[in-house]
Design a protein around this motif. Sequence first.
Motif, PDB file in Angstrom:
ATOM      1  N   LEU A 157       6.849   6.292  -1.115  1.00 39.06           N
ATOM      2  CA  LEU A 157       7.574   6.182  -2.005  1.00 39.06           C
ATOM      3  C   LEU A 157       7.708   7.889  -2.193  1.00 39.06           C
ATOM      4  CD1 LEU A 157       8.630   5.206  -4.819  1.00 39.06           C
ATOM      5  CD2 LEU A 157       6.433   5.385  -5.630  1.00 39.06           C
ATOM      6  N   ILE A 158       9.090   8.099  -2.314  1.00 32.26           N
ATOM      7  CA  ILE A 158       9.473   9.699  -2.362  1.00 32.26           C
ATOM      8  C   ILE A 158      10.318   9.850  -3.614  1.00 32.26           C
ATOM      9  CG2 ILE A 158      10.814  11.637  -1.445  1.00 32.26           C
ATOM     10  CD1 ILE A 158      10.315  10.211   1.294  1.00 32.26           C
ATOM     11  N   VAL A 159       9.595  10.491  -4.780  1.00 28.93           N
ATOM     12  CA  VAL A 159      10.198  10.635  -6.096  1.00 28.93           C
ATOM     13  C   VAL A 159      10.505  12.116  -6.350  1.00 28.93           C
ATOM     14  CG1 VAL A 159       9.473  10.371  -8.749  1.00 28.93           C
ATOM     15  CG2 VAL A 159       8.284   8.954  -7.019  1.00 28.93           C
ATOM     16  N   GLY A 160      11.767  12.353  -6.629  1.00 37.69           N
ATOM     17  CA  GLY A 160      12.434  13.412  -6.608  1.00 37.69           C
ATOM     18  C   GLY A 160      13.653  13.708  -5.816  1.00 37.69           C
ATOM     19  N   ILE A 212      16.990  16.260   1.302  1.00 40.69           N
ATOM     20  CA  ILE A 212      16.725  14.825   1.358  1.00 40.69           C
ATOM     21  C   ILE A 212      17.985  14.023   2.132  1.00 40.69           C
ATOM     22  CG2 ILE A 212      18.542  14.521  -0.565  1.00 40.69           C
ATOM     23  CD1 ILE A 212      16.109  12.648  -1.934  1.00 40.69           C
ATOM     24  N   GLU A 213      18.751  14.531   2.186  1.00 38.44           N
ATOM     25  CA  GLU A 213      19.851  13.671   3.185  1.00 38.44           C
ATOM     26  C   GLU A 213      19.237  13.591   4.718  1.00 38.44           C
ATOM     27  OE1 GLU A 213      20.780  15.914   1.001  1.00 38.44           O
ATOM     28  OE2 GLU A 213      22.454  15.084  -0.467  1.00 38.44           O
ATOM     29  N   GLU A 214      18.671  14.686   5.084  1.00 43.41           N
ATOM     30  CA  GLU A 214      18.052  14.831   6.280  1.00 43.41           C
ATOM     31  C   GLU A 214      16.898  13.836   6.745  1.00 43.41           C
ATOM     32  OE1 GLU A 214      16.645  18.748   7.564  1.00 43.41           O
ATOM     33  OE2 GLU A 214      18.505  19.729   7.029  1.00 43.41           O
ATOM     34  N   LEU A 215      16.284  13.633   5.361  1.00 42.72           N
ATOM     35  CA  LEU A 215      15.162  12.545   5.532  1.00 42.72           C
ATOM     36  C   LEU A 215      15.667  11.316   5.477  1.00 42.72           C
ATOM     37  CD1 LEU A 215      12.775  14.578   2.880  1.00 42.72           C
ATOM     38  CD2 LEU A 215      12.572  14.147   5.182  1.00 42.72           C
ATOM     39  N   GLN A 216      16.738  11.088   4.723  1.00 42.08           N
ATOM     40  CA  GLN A 216      17.379   9.805   4.652  1.00 42.08           C
ATOM     41  C   GLN A 216      17.956   9.336   6.034  1.00 42.08           C
ATOM     42  OE1 GLN A 216      19.727  10.423   1.464  1.00 42.08           O
ATOM     43  NE2 GLN A 216      18.671   9.573  -0.128  1.00 42.08           N
ATOM     44  N   ALA A 217      18.634  10.344   6.500  1.00 40.94           N
ATOM     45  CA  ALA A 217      18.786   9.986   8.142  1.00 40.94           C
ATOM     46  C   ALA A 217      17.848   9.693   9.000  1.00 40.94           C
ATOM     47  CB  ALA A 217      19.893  11.258   8.713  1.00 40.94           C
ATOM     48  N   LEU A 218      16.868  10.518   8.870  1.00 35.34           N
ATOM     49  CA  LEU A 218      15.675  10.373   9.794  1.00 35.34           C
ATOM     50  C   LEU A 218      15.056   8.749   9.657  1.00 35.34           C
ATOM     51  CD1 LEU A 218      13.312  11.260  11.730  1.00 35.34           C
ATOM     52  CD2 LEU A 218      12.234  11.944   9.749  1.00 35.34           C
ATOM     53  N   PHE A 242       0.819  -1.240  -0.015  1.00 34.07           N
ATOM     54  CA  PHE A 242       0.048  -0.176   0.061  1.00 34.07           C
ATOM     55  C   PHE A 242       0.798   1.195  -0.071  1.00 34.07           C
ATOM     56  CE2 PHE A 242      -2.571   3.306   1.883  1.00 34.07           C
ATOM     57  CZ  PHE A 242      -3.675   3.308   1.087  1.00 34.07           C
ATOM     58  N   VAL A 243       0.897   1.808  -1.160  1.00 31.19           N
ATOM     59  CA  VAL A 243       2.040   2.813  -1.340  1.00 31.19           C
ATOM     60  C   VAL A 243       1.470   4.183  -1.161  1.00 31.19           C
ATOM     61  CG1 VAL A 243       3.618   4.063  -2.953  1.00 31.19           C
ATOM     62  CG2 VAL A 243       3.166   1.504  -3.064  1.00 31.19           C
ATOM     63  N   ILE A 244       1.915   5.099  -0.199  1.00 38.64           N
ATOM     64  CA  ILE A 244       1.700   6.388   0.152  1.00 38.64           C
ATOM     65  C   ILE A 244       3.098   7.293  -0.702  1.00 38.64           C
ATOM     66  CG2 ILE A 244       1.682   8.429   1.801  1.00 38.64           C
ATOM     67  CD1 ILE A 244       0.559   6.329   3.733  1.00 38.64           C
ATOM     68  N   GLY A 245       2.449   8.082  -1.642  1.00 34.68           N
ATOM     69  CA  GLY A 245       3.564   8.725  -2.327  1.00 34.68           C
ATOM     70  C   GLY A 245       3.765  10.176  -2.504  1.00 34.68           C
ATOM     71  N   PHE A 246       4.787  10.678  -2.635  1.00 36.67           N
ATOM     72  CA  PHE A 246       5.030  12.104  -2.898  1.00 36.67           C
ATOM     73  C   PHE A 246       6.115  12.181  -4.282  1.00 36.67           C
ATOM     74  CE2 PHE A 246       8.019  15.677  -2.810  1.00 36.67           C
ATOM     75  CZ  PHE A 246       7.292  16.785  -2.817  1.00 36.67           C
ATOM     76  N   ALA A 247       5.625  13.115  -5.098  1.00 38.44           N
ATOM     77  CA  ALA A 247       6.532  13.442  -6.276  1.00 38.44           C
ATOM     78  C   ALA A 247       6.589  14.764  -6.504  1.00 38.44           C
ATOM     79  CB  ALA A 247       5.797  12.986  -7.621  1.00 38.44           C
ATOM     80  N   GLY A 248       7.855  15.328  -6.721  1.00 40.68           N
ATOM     81  CA  GLY A 248       8.319  16.765  -6.668  1.00 40.68           C
ATOM     82  C   GLY A 248       9.744  17.038  -6.139  1.00 40.68           C
ATOM     83  N   SER A 281      13.933   1.893   6.971  1.00 39.67           N
ATOM     84  CA  SER A 281      14.432   1.546   5.699  1.00 39.67           C
ATOM     85  C   SER A 281      13.974   0.791   4.860  1.00 39.67           C
ATOM     86  CB  SER A 281      15.989   1.345   5.939  1.00 39.67           C
ATOM     87  OG  SER A 281      16.800   2.279   6.577  1.00 39.67           O
ATOM     88  N   GLU A 282      13.267  -0.047   5.373  1.00 36.67           N
ATOM     89  CA  GLU A 282      12.304  -1.315   4.434  1.00 36.67           C
ATOM     90  C   GLU A 282      11.223  -0.731   4.086  1.00 36.67           C
ATOM     91  OE1 GLU A 282      13.895  -4.093   3.482  1.00 36.67           O
ATOM     92  OE2 GLU A 282      15.558  -3.318   4.365  1.00 36.67           O
ATOM     93  N   MET A 283      10.686   0.482   4.583  1.00 42.42           N
ATOM     94  CA  MET A 283       9.390   1.012   4.366  1.00 42.42           C
ATOM     95  C   MET A 283       9.271   2.144   3.600  1.00 42.42           C
ATOM     96  SD  MET A 283       7.688   0.798   8.073  1.00 42.42           S
ATOM     97  CE  MET A 283       6.075   1.422   7.557  1.00 42.42           C
ATOM     98  N   VAL A 284      10.534   2.389   3.142  1.00 46.59           N
ATOM     99  CA  VAL A 284      10.600   4.183   2.518  1.00 46.59           C
ATOM    100  C   VAL A 284      11.573   3.843   1.295  1.00 46.59           C
ATOM    101  CG1 VAL A 284      11.300   6.219   2.494  1.00 46.59           C
ATOM    102  CG2 VAL A 284      10.378   5.221   4.626  1.00 46.59           C
ATOM    103  N   THR A 285      11.293   4.368   0.080  1.00 45.81           N
ATOM    104  CA  THR A 285      12.001   4.353  -1.266  1.00 45.81           C
ATOM    105  C   THR A 285      12.140   5.628  -1.418  1.00 45.81           C
ATOM    106  OG1 THR A 285      11.373   1.967  -1.769  1.00 45.81           O
ATOM    107  CG2 THR A 285      12.054   3.524  -3.558  1.00 45.81           C
ATOM    108  N   PHE A 286      13.404   6.076  -1.712  1.00 45.61           N
ATOM    109  CA  PHE A 286      14.030   7.306  -2.435  1.00 45.61           C
ATOM    110  C   PHE A 286      14.359   6.995  -3.694  1.00 45.61           C
ATOM    111  CE2 PHE A 286      14.441   8.316   2.228  1.00 45.61           C
ATOM    112  CZ  PHE A 286      14.082   9.317   2.364  1.00 45.61           C
ATOM    113  N   THR A 287      13.653   7.482  -4.938  1.00 40.92           N
ATOM    114  CA  THR A 287      13.900   7.229  -6.028  1.00 40.92           C
ATOM    115  C   THR A 287      14.922   8.365  -6.716  1.00 40.92           C
ATOM    116  OG1 THR A 287      12.284   8.583  -7.232  1.00 40.92           O
ATOM    117  CG2 THR A 287      11.580   6.581  -6.446  1.00 40.92           C
ATOM    118  N   GLY A 288      15.190   9.454  -6.083  1.00 43.99           N
ATOM    119  CA  GLY A 288      15.879  10.502  -6.768  1.00 43.99           C
ATOM    120  C   GLY A 288      14.958  11.134  -7.867  1.00 43.99           C
TER     121      GLY A 288
END
Length: 386
Positions: free
Chosen positions: A242-245, A253-259, A208-214, A266-273
């Motif tokens: 899912l975080i797209v952007g 984005i580095e702050e979010l990855q550290a959070l 079940f994907v909650i997403g953000f793009a931008g 980590s298994e629940m979040v994907t950063f696509t760049g």
Amino acid sequence: MGEKRRILLVSTQDYIHHPIPSRHHYICEELALRHDVHVPHFHVSRGEERETRLKVHEATLFPFQSPLLHYTLNAPHHFRVINRIIKEEDIDIVVGAHVLAGAAMIRAAEKHEIPVLFDLKDWFPDSAAAYYNNRILKEAIRSTVWNITRWNLSHSTRVTTVSPSLVRQLAEYGFSAGLITNGVNTDLFYPRDIGVCKRDIGLDPESFVIGFAGSVERWYAIDQLIRMLPEIRSFCPEVHLLIVGGSLFTDYIEELQALVLSLGLSEMVTFTGGKRYDELPLYMNAMDVCTIPLSPPQWVQIALPNKFFEYSACSRPILSTPIPDVEAIGGPHLHIYRSPGEFVNTVRQIYLERVEYTIDFSRFSWKRKAAEFETVIEEVLSGGDR
């Protein structure tokens, strides 16, 4: 529509390298099918070069990546290049919305006695200051940018902008502006099979994907989305964020990855760049819930984000902070949250009900928006303005 025009666009971005296209890309690429459209290239970004129908003129002497340094130090050169383009290409009208380069385009246009259409695509004083954390610096930039923007607006032949709230805000400052909202490429953004899209981007089709793009910047409260995941997981064990952007000029984005790491998610979040524009519909159609977590109050009051149109054209459920101009367009797929509790409860509702929507956003296609823009250009050139 009418005769072929020679148009100069002065974009707010590095037109060929910026990773996220703006409304001027969408509108002017469409206009370039019928008119000669020129654009000076401000080489401030380092993204992959995009194809364009516009005629590009190099306008960078000092290729600084800092927008403040780039546009300040290149300002005299920008005037010379814009002046040359107007003269050599026999430009009929200048269209733009930049701050410093906007002042250069207006001065050059006045020199050659041609009209200027200033298209204010966001509130520049706040957007320029948003990249800085120091309070004194932020206020200095906000004040300086507003003074230049006010001069640009007062010296333009016609002003257009992107949202009803910005029309009203400009009116409070004594400026009359026409409304041309943002839009969406309906040939690219349309509903697709959600399970196939999840699999194609490497996610479990049953997730079940909650997403953000931008743009992953601090004016979007993505950190709040991350902090709510443990509570959502209590009733939705297959939840995935899912975080797209990517971040353009900050380390958000580095702050979010550290959070994510610190919370053990980590298994629940994907950063696509960052992703190419033509890839975005695949990612949006993989989202069970699309989010617009816009945060700063001063932006919420005037915003009409492009992602609202793109999510909607894909007929996806949207969960957004209260944004008046988004709510005015609305739709059965739009849900508003004012607190983390409301967000979680609405996610629970969407998760349990799994409503499928059919949303027709053809009236917001970029083709229609380009036609609206073209009408304004013709009005200006036919003498409908001073």
